[in-house]
Design a protein around this motif. Structure first.
Motif, PDB file in Angstrom:
ATOM      1  N   GLU A 125       0.961  -1.473   0.051  1.00  0.00           N
ATOM      2  CA  GLU A 125       0.236  -0.221  -0.126  1.00  0.00           C
ATOM      3  C   GLU A 125       0.677   1.278   0.155  1.00  0.00           C
ATOM      4  O   GLU A 125       0.400   2.310  -0.603  1.00  0.00           O
ATOM      5  CB  GLU A 125      -0.856   0.140   0.757  1.00  0.00           C
ATOM      6  CG  GLU A 125      -2.003   1.087   1.217  1.00  0.00           C
ATOM      7  CD  GLU A 125      -3.129   0.739   2.516  1.00  0.00           C
ATOM      8  OE1 GLU A 125      -3.750   1.498   2.193  1.00  0.00           O
ATOM      9  OE2 GLU A 125      -3.749  -0.643   2.844  1.00  0.00           O
ATOM     10  N   TYR A 126       1.764   1.804   0.444  1.00  0.00           N
ATOM     11  CA  TYR A 126       2.893   2.947   0.856  1.00  0.00           C
ATOM     12  C   TYR A 126       3.853   2.606  -0.262  1.00  0.00           C
ATOM     13  O   TYR A 126       4.745   3.232   0.160  1.00  0.00           O
ATOM     14  CB  TYR A 126       2.989   2.555   2.327  1.00  0.00           C
ATOM     15  CG  TYR A 126       2.052   3.109   3.305  1.00  0.00           C
ATOM     16  CD1 TYR A 126       0.570   3.171   2.688  1.00  0.00           C
ATOM     17  CD2 TYR A 126       2.371   2.666   4.728  1.00  0.00           C
ATOM     18  CE1 TYR A 126      -0.457   3.045   3.742  1.00  0.00           C
ATOM     19  CE2 TYR A 126       1.031   3.036   5.537  1.00  0.00           C
ATOM     20  CZ  TYR A 126      -0.076   3.285   4.894  1.00  0.00           C
ATOM     21  OH  TYR A 126      -1.181   3.646   6.180  1.00  0.00           O
ATOM     22  N   GLY A 171       7.788   3.693   5.611  1.00  0.00           N
ATOM     23  CA  GLY A 171       6.482   3.942   6.315  1.00  0.00           C
ATOM     24  C   GLY A 171       5.804   3.079   6.359  1.00  0.00           C
ATOM     25  O   GLY A 171       4.438   3.001   6.706  1.00  0.00           O
ATOM     26  N   ARG A 182      14.983   0.971  17.135  1.00  0.00           N
ATOM     27  CA  ARG A 182      15.062   2.465  15.876  1.00  0.00           C
ATOM     28  C   ARG A 182      14.434   2.044  15.040  1.00  0.00           C
ATOM     29  O   ARG A 182      13.867   1.354  14.362  1.00  0.00           O
ATOM     30  CB  ARG A 182      16.335   2.647  16.138  1.00  0.00           C
ATOM     31  CG  ARG A 182      16.596   3.327  17.302  1.00  0.00           C
ATOM     32  CD  ARG A 182      18.407   3.272  17.717  1.00  0.00           C
ATOM     33  NE  ARG A 182      18.934   2.221  16.620  1.00  0.00           N
ATOM     34  CZ  ARG A 182      20.072   1.291  18.120  1.00  0.00           C
ATOM     35  NH1 ARG A 182      19.099   1.835  19.028  1.00  0.00           N
ATOM     36  NH2 ARG A 182      20.758   0.136  17.761  1.00  0.00           N
ATOM     37  N   VAL A 183      13.807   3.035  14.153  1.00  0.00           N
ATOM     38  CA  VAL A 183      13.449   2.795  12.697  1.00  0.00           C
ATOM     39  C   VAL A 183      14.053   2.906  11.916  1.00  0.00           C
ATOM     40  O   VAL A 183      15.141   3.570  11.773  1.00  0.00           O
ATOM     41  CB  VAL A 183      12.891   4.327  12.297  1.00  0.00           C
ATOM     42  CG1 VAL A 183      11.748   4.231  10.685  1.00  0.00           C
ATOM     43  CG2 VAL A 183      11.264   4.051  13.604  1.00  0.00           C
ATOM     44  N   LEU A 184      13.928   1.299  11.112  1.00  0.00           N
ATOM     45  CA  LEU A 184      15.381   1.447  10.439  1.00  0.00           C
ATOM     46  C   LEU A 184      15.080   1.858   8.782  1.00  0.00           C
ATOM     47  O   LEU A 184      14.134   1.297   8.194  1.00  0.00           O
ATOM     48  CB  LEU A 184      15.729   0.244  10.183  1.00  0.00           C
ATOM     49  CG  LEU A 184      16.087  -0.329  11.180  1.00  0.00           C
ATOM     50  CD1 LEU A 184      16.825  -1.778  11.143  1.00  0.00           C
ATOM     51  CD2 LEU A 184      17.242   0.276  12.306  1.00  0.00           C
ATOM     52  N   ARG A 185      15.416   2.521   7.828  1.00  0.00           N
ATOM     53  CA  ARG A 185      15.477   2.373   6.447  1.00  0.00           C
ATOM     54  C   ARG A 185      15.633   1.324   5.944  1.00  0.00           C
ATOM     55  O   ARG A 185      16.181   0.166   6.844  1.00  0.00           O
ATOM     56  CB  ARG A 185      16.991   3.491   5.777  1.00  0.00           C
ATOM     57  CG  ARG A 185      16.790   4.986   6.765  1.00  0.00           C
ATOM     58  CD  ARG A 185      15.890   5.674   5.688  1.00  0.00           C
ATOM     59  NE  ARG A 185      16.210   5.918   4.540  1.00  0.00           N
ATOM     60  CZ  ARG A 185      16.611   7.081   3.735  1.00  0.00           C
ATOM     61  NH1 ARG A 185      17.186   7.905   5.239  1.00  0.00           N
ATOM     62  NH2 ARG A 185      16.773   7.541   2.643  1.00  0.00           N
ATOM     63  N   ASP A 215      17.125  -0.409   3.534  1.00  0.00           N
ATOM     64  CA  ASP A 215      18.455  -0.941   2.546  1.00  0.00           C
ATOM     65  C   ASP A 215      18.813  -1.454   4.050  1.00  0.00           C
ATOM     66  O   ASP A 215      19.683  -2.825   4.623  1.00  0.00           O
ATOM     67  CB  ASP A 215      19.722  -0.406   2.231  1.00  0.00           C
ATOM     68  CG  ASP A 215      20.226   0.923   2.942  1.00  0.00           C
ATOM     69  OD1 ASP A 215      19.231   1.475   4.135  1.00  0.00           O
ATOM     70  OD2 ASP A 215      20.604   1.893   2.432  1.00  0.00           O
ATOM     71  N   THR A 216      18.802  -0.837   5.658  1.00  0.00           N
ATOM     72  CA  THR A 216      19.533  -1.340   6.988  1.00  0.00           C
ATOM     73  C   THR A 216      18.935  -2.623   7.131  1.00  0.00           C
ATOM     74  O   THR A 216      19.355  -3.316   8.073  1.00  0.00           O
ATOM     75  CB  THR A 216      19.587   0.507   7.550  1.00  0.00           C
ATOM     76  OG1 THR A 216      20.423   0.673   6.838  1.00  0.00           O
ATOM     77  CG2 THR A 216      20.316  -0.666   9.061  1.00  0.00           C
ATOM     78  N   VAL A 233      20.036  -6.161   5.729  1.00  0.00           N
ATOM     79  CA  VAL A 233      20.700  -6.205   6.221  1.00  0.00           C
ATOM     80  C   VAL A 233      20.646  -7.029   7.037  1.00  0.00           C
ATOM     81  O   VAL A 233      20.560  -7.798   8.226  1.00  0.00           O
ATOM     82  CB  VAL A 233      22.074  -5.331   5.577  1.00  0.00           C
ATOM     83  CG1 VAL A 233      23.112  -6.189   5.731  1.00  0.00           C
ATOM     84  CG2 VAL A 233      22.105  -5.199   4.345  1.00  0.00           C
TER      85      VAL A 233
END
Lengths: 239, 239
Positions: free
Chosen positions: B119-120, B196, B218-221, B223-224, B227
Motif C-alpha cells: 500500500e505504501y 512508512g 529504532r526506525v530502520l531505513r 536497506d538497513t 541487512v
C-alpha cells in the motif's frame, strides 16, 4: 492515507540552548527551511526536538516567517533512553560509502564512530563536520535520542590504546563465529576494514589487542559488513 | 602491495554455454570491456568464471582484441557450494535504494528476490533486467557461485500463496525477537516493507500467513532493515 499525509511528523536535533517547559526558541537556517518549505508545517503544528540529554520535547509552532520558525516548548514526552556504549572503528573510505556507513551505524545504535587510517584505506581524509551532519539526520529519522560522536582519525596501530574491547571483522576465514566471540563482551568496539581488508601485518599485530569475528564465507562490501556486524552485536551483547 | 596489484583477480558470471575443461570461449561486450579496459588483463592472466551449476572455473586468457577476449577453460577449482534457499520479499522502492538492496541481499545469501507492491510502496514499477544485472555484479564480487533469481512483482495479499514460511519485519513494536521467531524455520521468506512500513490492513491480514519479527526500537531505513534481518537469519537459521 489522508490522515497520514495531514499529520506533521517532524523530529529535529536541537542543542543550541537547554530546553524546558514553556520556553520559546527560534529555528533558523536549514532547520527552519526543512520545517517551513520541505514539511510545509503550519502554526499550531507539533515539532519534536531532542537534545541528547533529556529526551524528546513536544513543541508547538507559534509563528513561521522567512527569518525562522518560532516554537514554544510544551512538554517532555517520554523518558530519555541512552543508547548503550558501542564504538565503530571504521577504515577511511570514499565519502559516498562513508555517508551510508554513518547513517546505518547510527540506525544500528553506534555511539562513537572512530575513523581509522589503515594500510589499504582508499582515502586519507575525512570531513568530520559532514559526518556529524549525516549522523544528526539519521538520528532524527530513526528516532534515536542521541547522536553518535565522530572522533578524529587515528592510525590502525593506535587502536590498542582505546579502552573498548575490540573485535575485528576478519574476512580471511580466521575469525570466530559471532555468538562465540561477542558473548559477554562489554564496552565493545567493532573494527571494520576497507575494501581489500586488512594487511597481513595489521592482522598479525591486532592479535595483541583485538578478538576476530567472521562475517561468513562471502566477501561483504564495507556498508554490508558494518550492518551485519552490528546486528550480531545487537543480538549477542545488547539484547 | 606490489604483488597484490600484479595479481589479476577477475571473476565473472558466465552462462552462455556449458563449460568444461579444455574448451574455449570468447567474452564479448561488457565482460570483454571489463577484462580488457578496466582490469587491463594480459594474455596468460587467469580469469575465474562461475556458471551457477558447477562452481568456479579457472580460465586462461589466450587472446585479447577489440572484438572480444578469448579464454581457454583450465579446470574446475573447488566444489559448487549451493546457497541455501532464502527468499527476500521486498516492497517496491526507488531504484537507488533497490540497487543497494539487491546488492546487499546477494552478499547476504538471498536466493530469490520477490518484489512486492504494498500500500505504501513509493513506486509501482521495477526494471527486472537491471535488478538481475546488479545481482550478477554483486555475486561476482562477493564470491558467490550462484545469482539470486529476480521474480516478477506480486501484490502484498498474494504473498500467502508462496510456499516459503514468511516472517514479516514489523516496526510497530509487535514483532517477536529474532531468536524466538526464526528458530527452526526452513525455506524462509523475509518480508520487508517500504519507508512508512505496512498499512494496518496489511499487518492484520498478514497474521494469517506470516510470523512477525522486530528489528529493535529504532526506525530502520529499508536497506538497513534488509541487512539486519538477513544477519539474524544467518545467525539463527543457516549457521
Amino acid at each position: 492515507m489522508f490522515q497520514k499525509k495531514k499529520q506533521v511528523k517532524i523530529r529535529l536535533h536541537y542543542n543550541e540552548m537547554s530546553l524546558k517547559e514553556g520556553c520559546s526558541l527560534t529555528l533558523k537556517g536549514d532547520q527552519a527551511h526543512y520545517v517551513r518549505d520541505v514539511m510545509r508545517a503550519k502554526p499550531s503544528d507539533a515539532v519534536m526536538l531532542f537534545d541528547g540529554t533529556y529526551g524528546d520535547w513536544t513543541c508547538i509552532i507559534e509563528e513561521i516567517s522567512r527569518s525562522g520558525v518560532l516554537l514554544r516548548v510544551e512538554a517532555l514526552s517520554g523518558e530519555y533512553m541512552k543508547t548503550p556504549d558501542l564504538t565503530l572503528c571504521i577504515s577511511l573510505i570514499k565519502p559516498d560509502t562513508m555517508r551510508s556507513v554513518v547513517r546505518q551505524a547510527t540506525e544500528m545504535g553506534v555511539t562513537v564512530i572512530q575513523p581509522v587510517l589503515t594500510e589499504y584505506s582508499s582515502v586519507r581524509n575525512i570531513n568530520i563536520q559532514k559526518c556529524w551532519k549525516w549522523a544528526v539526520e539519521a538520528a532524527e529519522q530513526c528516532c534515536r535520542q542521541d547522536v553518535p560522536v565522530i572522533k578524529e582519525t587515528m592510525g590502525f596501530y593506535d587502536l590498542r590504546d582505546l579502552e573498548s574491547q575490540l573485535i575485528l571483522c576478519d574476512e580471511t576465514g580466521k575469525g570466530e563465529a559471532p555468538a562465540r566471540v561477542l558473548c559477554g563482551v562489554e564496552n565493545l568496539g567493532i573494527v571494520i576494514g576497507p575494501e581489500g581488508g586488512f594487511s597481513e601485518k595489521e592482522l598479525l599485530y591486532s592479535e595483541a589487542f583485538a578478538g576476530k569475528m567472521s562475517l561468513g564465507s562471502r566477501v561483504l562490501r564495507v556498508d554490508t559488513a558494518v550492518v551485519a556486524a552490528l546486528s550480531y552485536v545487537n543480538e549477542h551483547c545488547l539484547s
